[in-house]
Write a protein that holds these residues in place. Structure first.
Motif, PDB file in Angstrom:
ATOM      1  N   ASP A 126       0.852  -1.186   0.000  1.00  0.00           N
ATOM      2  CA  ASP A 126       0.000   0.000   0.000  1.00  0.00           C
ATOM      3  C   ASP A 126       0.889   1.236   0.000  1.00  0.00           C
ATOM      4  O   ASP A 126       1.660   1.452   0.932  1.00  0.00           O
ATOM      5  CB  ASP A 126      -0.906  -0.016   1.238  1.00  0.00           C
ATOM      6  N   GLY A 127       0.788   2.052  -1.024  1.00  0.00           N
ATOM      7  CA  GLY A 127       1.637   3.227  -1.141  1.00  0.00           C
ATOM      8  C   GLY A 127       1.397   4.274  -0.075  1.00  0.00           C
ATOM      9  O   GLY A 127       2.223   5.175   0.104  1.00  0.00           O
ATOM     10  N   ASP A 128       0.284   4.169   0.645  1.00  0.00           N
ATOM     11  CA  ASP A 128      -0.049   5.156   1.679  1.00  0.00           C
ATOM     12  C   ASP A 128       0.405   4.733   3.073  1.00  0.00           C
ATOM     13  O   ASP A 128       0.079   5.398   4.065  1.00  0.00           O
ATOM     14  CB  ASP A 128      -1.561   5.416   1.699  1.00  0.00           C
ATOM     15  N   VAL A 129       1.141   3.637   3.188  1.00  0.00           N
ATOM     16  CA  VAL A 129       1.572   3.165   4.500  1.00  0.00           C
ATOM     17  C   VAL A 129       2.427   4.224   5.197  1.00  0.00           C
ATOM     18  O   VAL A 129       3.186   4.957   4.549  1.00  0.00           O
ATOM     19  CB  VAL A 129       2.358   1.845   4.361  1.00  0.00           C
ATOM     20  N   ASP A 130       2.290   4.330   6.511  1.00  0.00           N
ATOM     21  CA  ASP A 130       3.074   5.279   7.301  1.00  0.00           C
ATOM     22  C   ASP A 130       4.437   4.648   7.601  1.00  0.00           C
ATOM     23  O   ASP A 130       4.563   3.841   8.516  1.00  0.00           O
ATOM     24  CB  ASP A 130       2.339   5.622   8.602  1.00  0.00           C
ATOM     25  N   VAL A 131       5.442   5.027   6.839  1.00  0.00           N
ATOM     26  CA  VAL A 131       6.753   4.388   6.969  1.00  0.00           C
ATOM     27  C   VAL A 131       7.492   4.839   8.223  1.00  0.00           C
ATOM     28  O   VAL A 131       8.477   4.213   8.622  1.00  0.00           O
ATOM     29  CB  VAL A 131       7.629   4.643   5.722  1.00  0.00           C
ATOM     30  N   LYS A 132       7.041   5.895   8.855  1.00  0.00           N
ATOM     31  CA  LYS A 132       7.691   6.385  10.075  1.00  0.00           C
ATOM     32  C   LYS A 132       7.109   5.756  11.335  1.00  0.00           C
ATOM     33  O   LYS A 132       7.695   5.855  12.412  1.00  0.00           O
ATOM     34  CB  LYS A 132       7.574   7.906  10.177  1.00  0.00           C
ATOM     35  N   ALA A 133       5.955   5.127  11.214  1.00  0.00           N
ATOM     36  CA  ALA A 133       5.298   4.548  12.395  1.00  0.00           C
ATOM     37  C   ALA A 133       4.998   3.073  12.232  1.00  0.00           C
ATOM     38  O   ALA A 133       4.570   2.421  13.183  1.00  0.00           O
ATOM     39  CB  ALA A 133       4.002   5.308  12.692  1.00  0.00           C
ATOM     40  N   GLY A 134       5.225   2.527  11.045  1.00  0.00           N
ATOM     41  CA  GLY A 134       4.889   1.134  10.800  1.00  0.00           C
ATOM     42  C   GLY A 134       6.010   0.172  11.117  1.00  0.00           C
ATOM     43  O   GLY A 134       7.009   0.518  11.770  1.00  0.00           O
ATOM     44  N   GLY A 143       6.303   6.306   0.847  1.00  0.00           N
ATOM     45  CA  GLY A 143       7.156   7.285   1.508  1.00  0.00           C
ATOM     46  C   GLY A 143       7.968   8.084   0.494  1.00  0.00           C
ATOM     47  O   GLY A 143       7.611   8.198  -0.680  1.00  0.00           O
ATOM     48  N   THR A 144       9.073   8.620   0.957  1.00  0.00           N
ATOM     49  CA  THR A 144       9.963   9.396   0.093  1.00  0.00           C
ATOM     50  C   THR A 144      11.355   8.767   0.084  1.00  0.00           C
ATOM     51  O   THR A 144      11.763   8.134   1.061  1.00  0.00           O
ATOM     52  CB  THR A 144      10.070  10.860   0.575  1.00  0.00           C
ATOM     53  N   ASP A 145      12.057   8.956  -1.009  1.00  0.00           N
ATOM     54  CA  ASP A 145      13.415   8.424  -1.116  1.00  0.00           C
ATOM     55  C   ASP A 145      14.344   9.141  -0.136  1.00  0.00           C
ATOM     56  O   ASP A 145      14.123  10.289   0.231  1.00  0.00           O
ATOM     57  CB  ASP A 145      13.950   8.610  -2.534  1.00  0.00           C
ATOM     58  N   VAL A 146      15.396   8.438   0.265  1.00  0.00           N
ATOM     59  CA  VAL A 146      16.363   8.971   1.227  1.00  0.00           C
ATOM     60  C   VAL A 146      17.771   8.730   0.689  1.00  0.00           C
ATOM     61  O   VAL A 146      18.075   7.637   0.201  1.00  0.00           O
ATOM     62  CB  VAL A 146      16.220   8.280   2.606  1.00  0.00           C
ATOM     63  N   SER A 147      18.632   9.736   0.756  1.00  0.00           N
ATOM     64  CA  SER A 147      20.021   9.579   0.345  1.00  0.00           C
ATOM     65  C   SER A 147      20.873   9.244   1.564  1.00  0.00           C
ATOM     66  O   SER A 147      20.875   9.978   2.548  1.00  0.00           O
ATOM     67  CB  SER A 147      20.535  10.856  -0.319  1.00  0.00           C
ATOM     68  N   VAL A 201       7.291  -8.302   3.549  1.00  0.00           N
ATOM     69  CA  VAL A 201       6.221  -7.386   3.136  1.00  0.00           C
ATOM     70  C   VAL A 201       5.137  -8.157   2.397  1.00  0.00           C
ATOM     71  O   VAL A 201       3.934  -7.985   2.657  1.00  0.00           O
ATOM     72  CB  VAL A 201       6.769  -6.251   2.251  1.00  0.00           C
ATOM     73  N   LYS A 202       5.543  -9.016   1.498  1.00  0.00           N
ATOM     74  CA  LYS A 202       4.576  -9.763   0.697  1.00  0.00           C
ATOM     75  C   LYS A 202       3.698 -10.679   1.543  1.00  0.00           C
ATOM     76  O   LYS A 202       2.532 -10.906   1.214  1.00  0.00           O
ATOM     77  CB  LYS A 202       5.303 -10.574  -0.380  1.00  0.00           C
ATOM     78  N   ASN A 203       4.269 -11.208   2.644  1.00  0.00           N
ATOM     79  CA  ASN A 203       3.472 -12.115   3.487  1.00  0.00           C
ATOM     80  C   ASN A 203       2.799 -11.414   4.657  1.00  0.00           C
ATOM     81  O   ASN A 203       2.188 -12.065   5.501  1.00  0.00           O
ATOM     82  CB  ASN A 203       4.331 -13.297   3.974  1.00  0.00           C
ATOM     83  N   GLY A 204       2.911 -10.089   4.717  1.00  0.00           N
ATOM     84  CA  GLY A 204       2.207  -9.324   5.737  1.00  0.00           C
ATOM     85  C   GLY A 204       2.918  -9.174   7.057  1.00  0.00           C
ATOM     86  O   GLY A 204       2.383  -8.599   8.003  1.00  0.00           O
ATOM     87  N   GLU A 205       4.152  -9.653   7.128  1.00  0.00           N
ATOM     88  CA  GLU A 205       4.906  -9.546   8.378  1.00  0.00           C
ATOM     89  C   GLU A 205       5.406  -8.128   8.616  1.00  0.00           C
ATOM     90  O   GLU A 205       5.580  -7.696   9.759  1.00  0.00           O
ATOM     91  CB  GLU A 205       6.090 -10.518   8.327  1.00  0.00           C
ATOM     92  N   ALA A 206       5.636  -7.389   7.543  1.00  0.00           N
ATOM     93  CA  ALA A 206       6.100  -5.997   7.637  1.00  0.00           C
ATOM     94  C   ALA A 206       5.231  -5.125   6.738  1.00  0.00           C
ATOM     95  O   ALA A 206       4.646  -5.584   5.753  1.00  0.00           O
ATOM     96  CB  ALA A 206       7.563  -5.888   7.215  1.00  0.00           C
ATOM     97  N   ASP A 207       5.156  -3.840   7.086  1.00  0.00           N
ATOM     98  CA  ASP A 207       4.357  -2.901   6.290  1.00  0.00           C
ATOM     99  C   ASP A 207       5.097  -2.432   5.043  1.00  0.00           C
ATOM    100  O   ASP A 207       4.480  -2.092   4.032  1.00  0.00           O
ATOM    101  CB  ASP A 207       4.000  -1.670   7.147  1.00  0.00           C
ATOM    102  N   ALA A 208       6.424  -2.373   5.123  1.00  0.00           N
ATOM    103  CA  ALA A 208       7.229  -1.913   3.990  1.00  0.00           C
ATOM    104  C   ALA A 208       8.638  -2.452   4.136  1.00  0.00           C
ATOM    105  O   ALA A 208       9.056  -2.865   5.221  1.00  0.00           O
ATOM    106  CB  ALA A 208       7.251  -0.386   3.920  1.00  0.00           C
ATOM    107  N   VAL A 209       9.380  -2.438   3.031  1.00  0.00           N
ATOM    108  CA  VAL A 209      10.794  -2.781   3.041  1.00  0.00           C
ATOM    109  C   VAL A 209      11.565  -1.526   2.652  1.00  0.00           C
ATOM    110  O   VAL A 209      11.109  -0.736   1.821  1.00  0.00           O
ATOM    111  CB  VAL A 209      11.107  -3.944   2.066  1.00  0.00           C
ATOM    112  N   PHE A 210      12.728  -1.334   3.262  1.00  0.00           N
ATOM    113  CA  PHE A 210      13.576  -0.184   2.961  1.00  0.00           C
ATOM    114  C   PHE A 210      14.924  -0.710   2.506  1.00  0.00           C
ATOM    115  O   PHE A 210      15.583  -1.458   3.229  1.00  0.00           O
ATOM    116  CB  PHE A 210      13.728   0.688   4.216  1.00  0.00           C
TER     117      PHE A 210
END
Length: 242
Positions: A120-128, A190-194, A162-171
């Motif tokens: 889900d592109g709207d996932v909260d990557v700072k709190a998930g 989220g947004t890209d990070v350097s 992520v695919k199996n629902g264990e995590a909200d996103a991968v970084f």
């Protein structure tokens, strides 16, 4: 733990000095073999990818005889320090923390973006709950964001979480995630990070002669355009080049 690693590094200096003073020895190139397109094992069971092609060219230009070995990511620095191989060429970003334990050549891959991928592109990557490969700059970054970090030994496992629902996103490195996002149900979030100072070859701090040889070879590839051509071949026209 860092003090322990530094002590190990000090104990291993003599093995590095022996290599640095020799000209006829085979240089063992250590990689992970599990991080395409940087490095992976192909259908013939051989180490392949951008870093295999790059490393072979660097060894040719430096007039070094090189052989390739694989090592799991989470022990790749300790096993370099202890002498199991002589370089790390495995998508390793140059960071101050790593530079306290080992040395690096100049970068052969420019500072680039890390990115989040999710169902889900709207996932909260700072709190998930965010998956990342252990001992990477991405895992360190997630730990500082306030998100819940799930660490995995391999990048494939972090994507599977992520695919199996264990995590909200991968970084992870965006260039690693790009083909996965293009070919699966994952989307960018989220947004890209350097992060980091680009990717370089890791060496024991005592191997100053070997470092100089590889630095000269990398410089020559940057100057004649060979490195840019190789980057575009493996990462596409949009890749940042020198």
């Amino acid at each position: 733990m860092k003090k322990l690693i530094l002590t190990t590094a000090a104990l291993a200096l003599t093995s590095g000095m022996a290599l640095a003073e020799s000209h006829g020895m085979t240089v063992r190139m250590g990689t992970e073999g599990a991080y395409p397109p940087y490095n992976f094992i192909n259908d013939d069971g051989e180490i392949d990818g951008f870093e295999r092609e790059l490393g072979d060219e660097l060894c040719s230009r430096a007039e070094l005889t090189c052989e390739w070995v694989t090592n799991e990511w989470d022990s790749i620095i300790p096993n370099l320090v202890s002498g199991n191989y002589d370089t790390i060429i495995a998508g390793m970003s140059i960071t101050d923390e790593r530079d306290e334990v080992i040395d690096f050549t100049q970068n052969y891959y420019p500072p680039a973006s890390s990115a989040y991928a999710a169902l889900d592109g709207d996932v909260d990557v700072k709190a998930g709950v965010i998956a990342a490969q252990t001992a990477t700059i991405q895992a360190g970054y997630v730990a500082e964001t306030g998100a819940t970090l799930l660490e995995f030994a391999t990048p494939d496992e972090s994507v599977a979480a992520v695919k199996n629902g264990e995590a909200d996103a991968v970084f992870a490195d965006k260039d690693y995630l790009a083909p996965i996002v293009a070919e699966s149900e994952l989307v960018w979030a989220g947004t890209d990070v350097s992060l980091g100072g680009g990717i370089g070859i890791g060496l024991r701090e005592s191997d100053t002669e070997l470092k100089a040889k590889f630095d000269a070879a990398i410089t020559s590839m940057k100057e004649d355009g060979t490195l840019n051509a190789m980057l575009i071949k493996w990462f596409g026209e949009d890749i940042v080049t020198y």
